[in-house]
Design an enzyme around this catalytic site. Structure first.
Site, PDB file in Angstrom:
ATOM      1  N   ARG A 105     -36.953 -50.293  20.115  1.00 56.74           N
ATOM      2  CA  ARG A 105     -35.630 -50.810  19.862  1.00 56.74           C
ATOM      3  C   ARG A 105     -35.390 -52.167  18.916  1.00 56.74           C
ATOM      4  O   ARG A 105     -34.411 -52.060  18.218  1.00 56.74           O
ATOM      5  CB  ARG A 105     -34.795 -51.072  21.177  1.00 56.74           C
ATOM      6  CG  ARG A 105     -33.532 -51.655  21.159  1.00 56.74           C
ATOM      7  CD  ARG A 105     -32.435 -50.560  20.525  1.00 56.74           C
ATOM      8  NE  ARG A 105     -31.156 -51.101  20.217  1.00 56.74           N
ATOM      9  CZ  ARG A 105     -30.901 -51.808  18.887  1.00 56.74           C
ATOM     10  NH1 ARG A 105     -31.839 -52.245  18.236  1.00 56.74           N
ATOM     11  NH2 ARG A 105     -29.692 -52.333  18.570  1.00 56.74           N
ATOM     12  N   TYR A 106     -36.465 -53.068  19.254  1.00 52.49           N
ATOM     13  CA  TYR A 106     -36.182 -54.125  18.261  1.00 52.49           C
ATOM     14  C   TYR A 106     -37.481 -54.211  17.376  1.00 52.49           C
ATOM     15  O   TYR A 106     -38.528 -53.625  18.002  1.00 52.49           O
ATOM     16  CB  TYR A 106     -36.054 -55.348  19.349  1.00 52.49           C
ATOM     17  CG  TYR A 106     -35.167 -55.457  20.113  1.00 52.49           C
ATOM     18  CD1 TYR A 106     -33.995 -55.808  19.725  1.00 52.49           C
ATOM     19  CD2 TYR A 106     -35.466 -54.988  21.221  1.00 52.49           C
ATOM     20  CE1 TYR A 106     -32.590 -55.851  20.735  1.00 52.49           C
ATOM     21  CE2 TYR A 106     -34.312 -54.952  22.344  1.00 52.49           C
ATOM     22  CZ  TYR A 106     -32.927 -55.391  21.996  1.00 52.49           C
ATOM     23  OH  TYR A 106     -31.929 -55.361  22.921  1.00 52.49           O
ATOM     24  N   ARG A 109     -40.803 -55.697  18.917  1.00 47.89           N
ATOM     25  CA  ARG A 109     -41.202 -55.863  20.466  1.00 47.89           C
ATOM     26  C   ARG A 109     -40.973 -54.367  20.740  1.00 47.89           C
ATOM     27  O   ARG A 109     -40.144 -53.561  20.073  1.00 47.89           O
ATOM     28  CB  ARG A 109     -40.035 -56.436  21.208  1.00 47.89           C
ATOM     29  CG  ARG A 109     -40.235 -57.979  21.321  1.00 47.89           C
ATOM     30  CD  ARG A 109     -38.951 -58.633  21.626  1.00 47.89           C
ATOM     31  NE  ARG A 109     -38.203 -58.626  20.245  1.00 47.89           N
ATOM     32  CZ  ARG A 109     -36.833 -58.790  20.138  1.00 47.89           C
ATOM     33  NH1 ARG A 109     -36.139 -59.385  21.321  1.00 47.89           N
ATOM     34  NH2 ARG A 109     -36.519 -59.056  18.999  1.00 47.89           N
ATOM     35  N   CYS A 118     -40.255 -47.928  42.602  1.00 47.48           N
ATOM     36  CA  CYS A 118     -40.171 -49.350  42.675  1.00 47.48           C
ATOM     37  C   CYS A 118     -40.285 -49.638  44.156  1.00 47.48           C
ATOM     38  O   CYS A 118     -40.213 -48.811  45.128  1.00 47.48           O
ATOM     39  CB  CYS A 118     -38.802 -49.684  42.467  1.00 47.48           C
ATOM     40  SG  CYS A 118     -38.151 -49.400  40.608  1.00 47.48           S
ATOM     41  N   CYS A 122     -32.991 -51.230  43.835  1.00 48.05           N
ATOM     42  CA  CYS A 122     -31.536 -52.150  43.672  1.00 48.05           C
ATOM     43  C   CYS A 122     -30.606 -51.135  43.314  1.00 48.05           C
ATOM     44  O   CYS A 122     -30.629 -50.439  42.542  1.00 48.05           O
ATOM     45  CB  CYS A 122     -32.088 -53.097  42.374  1.00 48.05           C
ATOM     46  SG  CYS A 122     -33.498 -53.968  42.256  1.00 48.05           S
ATOM     47  N   CYS A 125     -29.385 -50.935  39.598  1.00 47.45           N
ATOM     48  CA  CYS A 125     -30.207 -50.580  38.775  1.00 47.45           C
ATOM     49  C   CYS A 125     -29.545 -49.837  37.522  1.00 47.45           C
ATOM     50  O   CYS A 125     -29.075 -48.823  37.792  1.00 47.45           O
ATOM     51  CB  CYS A 125     -31.210 -49.634  39.289  1.00 47.45           C
ATOM     52  SG  CYS A 125     -32.659 -49.198  38.319  1.00 47.45           S
ATOM     53  N   ARG A 127     -31.707 -47.933  35.310  1.00 49.07           N
ATOM     54  CA  ARG A 127     -32.518 -46.862  35.161  1.00 49.07           C
ATOM     55  C   ARG A 127     -32.491 -46.013  36.344  1.00 49.07           C
ATOM     56  O   ARG A 127     -33.211 -45.183  36.487  1.00 49.07           O
ATOM     57  CB  ARG A 127     -33.983 -47.566  34.907  1.00 49.07           C
ATOM     58  CG  ARG A 127     -34.093 -48.128  33.377  1.00 49.07           C
ATOM     59  CD  ARG A 127     -35.553 -47.564  32.806  1.00 49.07           C
ATOM     60  NE  ARG A 127     -35.500 -48.346  31.612  1.00 49.07           N
ATOM     61  CZ  ARG A 127     -35.978 -49.767  31.408  1.00 49.07           C
ATOM     62  NH1 ARG A 127     -36.912 -50.002  32.380  1.00 49.07           N
ATOM     63  NH2 ARG A 127     -36.151 -50.158  30.184  1.00 49.07           N
ATOM     64  N   ASP A 286     -24.996 -53.407  33.525  1.00 51.51           N
ATOM     65  CA  ASP A 286     -25.150 -52.511  32.664  1.00 51.51           C
ATOM     66  C   ASP A 286     -23.913 -51.233  32.865  1.00 51.51           C
ATOM     67  O   ASP A 286     -23.886 -51.346  34.280  1.00 51.51           O
ATOM     68  CB  ASP A 286     -26.471 -51.804  32.396  1.00 51.51           C
ATOM     69  CG  ASP A 286     -27.374 -52.868  31.607  1.00 51.51           C
ATOM     70  OD1 ASP A 286     -26.716 -53.627  30.576  1.00 51.51           O
ATOM     71  OD2 ASP A 286     -28.400 -53.235  32.192  1.00 51.51           O
ATOM     72  N   ASP A 323     -26.302 -55.815  27.338  1.00 52.28           N
ATOM     73  CA  ASP A 323     -26.945 -54.733  26.567  1.00 52.28           C
ATOM     74  C   ASP A 323     -26.019 -53.746  26.034  1.00 52.28           C
ATOM     75  O   ASP A 323     -25.050 -53.340  27.102  1.00 52.28           O
ATOM     76  CB  ASP A 323     -28.151 -54.206  27.620  1.00 52.28           C
ATOM     77  CG  ASP A 323     -29.228 -53.929  26.782  1.00 52.28           C
ATOM     78  OD1 ASP A 323     -29.430 -53.379  25.761  1.00 52.28           O
ATOM     79  OD2 ASP A 323     -30.499 -54.314  27.484  1.00 52.28           O
ATOM     80  N   LYS A 330     -29.315 -55.870  22.954  1.00 51.77           N
ATOM     81  CA  LYS A 330     -28.738 -57.172  23.629  1.00 51.77           C
ATOM     82  C   LYS A 330     -28.207 -58.085  22.672  1.00 51.77           C
ATOM     83  O   LYS A 330     -28.563 -58.264  21.728  1.00 51.77           O
ATOM     84  CB  LYS A 330     -29.991 -57.763  24.408  1.00 51.77           C
ATOM     85  CG  LYS A 330     -30.699 -57.131  25.549  1.00 51.77           C
ATOM     86  CD  LYS A 330     -31.716 -58.079  26.168  1.00 51.77           C
ATOM     87  CE  LYS A 330     -32.589 -57.343  27.146  1.00 51.77           C
ATOM     88  NZ  LYS A 330     -33.217 -56.254  26.424  1.00 51.77           N
TER      89      LYS A 330
HETATM   90  C1  LIG Z   1     -34.774 -56.200  26.605  1.00 54.42           C
HETATM   91  C2  LIG Z   1     -35.447 -55.573  25.860  1.00 54.42           C
HETATM   92  C3  LIG Z   1     -36.460 -55.977  25.041  1.00 54.42           C
HETATM   93  C4  LIG Z   1     -36.716 -57.572  25.015  1.00 54.42           C
HETATM   94  O1  LIG Z   1     -35.909 -57.922  24.411  1.00 54.42           O
HETATM   95  P1  LIG Z   1     -35.932 -59.860  24.603  1.00 54.42           P
HETATM   96  O2  LIG Z   1     -34.685 -60.266  23.973  1.00 54.42           O
HETATM   97  O3  LIG Z   1     -36.852 -60.157  23.745  1.00 54.42           O
HETATM   98  O4  LIG Z   1     -36.201 -60.305  25.880  1.00 54.42           O
HETATM   99  C5  LIG Z   1     -37.213 -55.278  24.277  1.00 54.42           C
HETATM  100  N1  LIG Z   1     -36.987 -53.854  24.184  1.00 54.42           N
HETATM  101  C6  LIG Z   1     -36.373 -53.241  24.943  1.00 54.42           C
HETATM  102  C7  LIG Z   1     -35.906 -51.820  24.925  1.00 54.42           C
HETATM  103  C8  LIG Z   1     -35.274 -54.050  25.871  1.00 54.42           C
HETATM  104  O5  LIG Z   1     -34.236 -53.326  26.525  1.00 54.42           O
HETATM  105  S1  SF4 Z   2     -33.662 -52.851  38.802  1.00 54.49           S
HETATM  106 FE1  SF4 Z   2     -34.050 -50.663  38.797  1.00 54.49          FE
HETATM  107  S2  SF4 Z   2     -36.163 -50.405  37.918  1.00 54.49           S
HETATM  108 FE2  SF4 Z   2     -35.731 -52.666  38.412  1.00 54.49          FE
HETATM  109  S3  SF4 Z   2     -36.787 -53.094  40.325  1.00 54.49           S
HETATM  110 FE3  SF4 Z   2     -34.569 -52.852  40.630  1.00 54.49          FE
HETATM  111  S4  SF4 Z   2     -34.512 -50.379  40.934  1.00 54.49           S
HETATM  112 FE4  SF4 Z   2     -36.755 -50.761  40.064  1.00 54.49          FE
END
Ligand SMILES: *Cc1c(COP(=O)(O)O)cnc(C)c1O
Ligand code: SF4
Length: 361
Positions: A105-106, A109, A118, A122, A125, A127, A286, A323, A330
């Site tokens: 995405r970035y 990174r 998990c 949570c 969550c 995801r 989110d 995000d 972000k």
């Molecule tokens: C959050 C995230 C990152 C890391 O972002 P930082 O601002 O450097 O912490 C990298 N890739 C994805 C897809 C993310 O969601």
């Molecule tokens: S936020 Fe989602 S992916 Fe992260 S530990 Fe909790 S349940 Fe697992």
């Protein structure tokens, strides 16, 4: 002197604890009385997001249905309510998938999804849809695919290993994963996102520490959301990582009735710093389906941050970020201290609203 638990003994404690987790309403201890909303969710099996909570984490929760720990692991019927703006892929991650499990995405990174389970699910969550769908287990081919992408993209300097929780894999799999990535990219920095130091601290075993130590530079990103989660065990697990030269950073999620207060967050962030854990991000919730009851309005979040900034040190203060829905990435949510440009000066505003000028040249 007796051996203080052989490596394999220590290493199996977390597996036992995980297998003894509460997973349904009938598993819960008899003295625990679910409220109407919790019962309604748990009695609708097959609907909604997984439920599982290790007993030690469960034991941190109080009797109140609005207890800040309980709200994080106990599902409630409100999760069945979906807002029009909520989605299954709130960060638009699918748009940036470059291999089955790699999200780029970035520019510098990338993020690798190593696991779809998990230790504790949570309720907030983001995801949750990914984790609800049945995913196939991680294969060597998927790791190799991602590694060859990393090899071709030398602009990627950091690999975030996420999930699910990567520490649900066994030590050997974690070792293989890191080994293949390290071989492809000797220079890459690893960041492992895991909630196990908080929800299953026994997972941080000597043998896991040994694996991680071999692959430095490696950072752990964990998720403490409330001071009550800083127990002797979770602090020790984090400390063990730090003592191995593995920095621990924390990403808190701003959650209604859990930590939506200046007092609670100030205590959390100061205590984290006193355990040598750096508060890195405070995330605005989110827009994941069924999480509206846990979200804090964004303007309220900004007010909380404004007050925190004047109360706690820069070291203790994380960046408040959101995000962007739809894959925008972000962005930090900071109010501007830059007032206006006046002639050859910029007018800056301090935390009390007083104006100061600073030359533009
Ligand atoms: C959050 C995230 C990152 C890391 O972002 P930082 O601002 O450097 O912490 C990298 N890739 C994805 C897809 C993310 O969601
Ligand atoms: S936020 Fe989602 S992916 Fe992260 S530990 Fe909790 S349940 Fe697992």
């Amino acid at each position: 002197m007796p051996d203080p638990g052989s490596d394999s003994e220590v290493s199996s404690v977390w597996k036992r604890e995980l297998s003894e987790s509460y997973r349904s309403v009938s598993d819960l201890p008899e003295i625990f009385a679910p409220c109407r909303e919790e019962r309604e969710y748990l009695e609708s099996p097959g609907r909604g997001f997984r439920f599982s909570v290790p007993r030690n984490y469960f034991a941190l929760a109080g009797d109140d249905e609005n207890d800040p720990v309980r709200l994080q692991f106990m599902p409630r019927s409100e999760e069945f309510n979906t807002k029009g703006y909520e989605t299954g892929d709130p960060l638009g991650e699918k748009l940036h998938k470059v291999t089955d499990r790699l999200i780029h995405r970035y520019y510098d990174r990338a993020l690798f999804i190593a696991s779809d389970v998990c230790a504790m699910y949570c309720r907030h969550c983001f995801r949750r849809d990914y984790l609800t769908a049945d995913q196939s287990p991680l294969t060597e081919a998927e790791i190799e695919n991602a590694a060859s992408y990393l090899k071709k993209h030398s602009e990627i300097k950091e690999l975030i290993i996420s999930g699910g929780d990567p520490f649900m894999l066994d030590d050997k799999k974690i070792n293989d994963l890191l080994y293949i990535f390290r071989l492809a990219r000797p220079d890459i920095v690893f960041r492992v996102a895991t909630r196990t130091p908080v929800v299953l601290p026994s997972r941080i075993t000597p043998s896991l520490l040994k694996v991680l130590t071999d692959f430095k530079p490696l950072f752990i990103m964990t998720q403490f959301n409330h001071p009550a989660e800083l127990t002797e065990e979770s602090v020790k697990a984090s400390g063990d990582l730090i003592n191995c030269g593995i920095p621990v950073m924390n990403q808190t999620v701003l959650l209604r009735n859990v930590n939506d207060s200046v007092v609670v967050l100030a205590e959390l962030f100061q205590k984290l710093v006193s355990c040598s854990i750096k508060p890195y991000y405070l995330f605005q919730g989110d827009l994941a389906a069924g999480t509206a009851h846990l979200r804090v309005p964004i303007l309220q979040g900004m007010e909380i941050m404004k007050e925190l900034r004047s109360r706690i040190s820069g070291l203790a203060l994380p960046v408040y970020a959101v995000d962007l829905p739809g894959g925008g990435g972000k962005v930090p949510l900071t109010e501007s201290y830059v007032g206006r440009i006046s002639g050859n000066k910029v007018i800056l505003i301090d935390s009390e609203g007083k104006e100061f000028s600073y030359p533009l040249e």
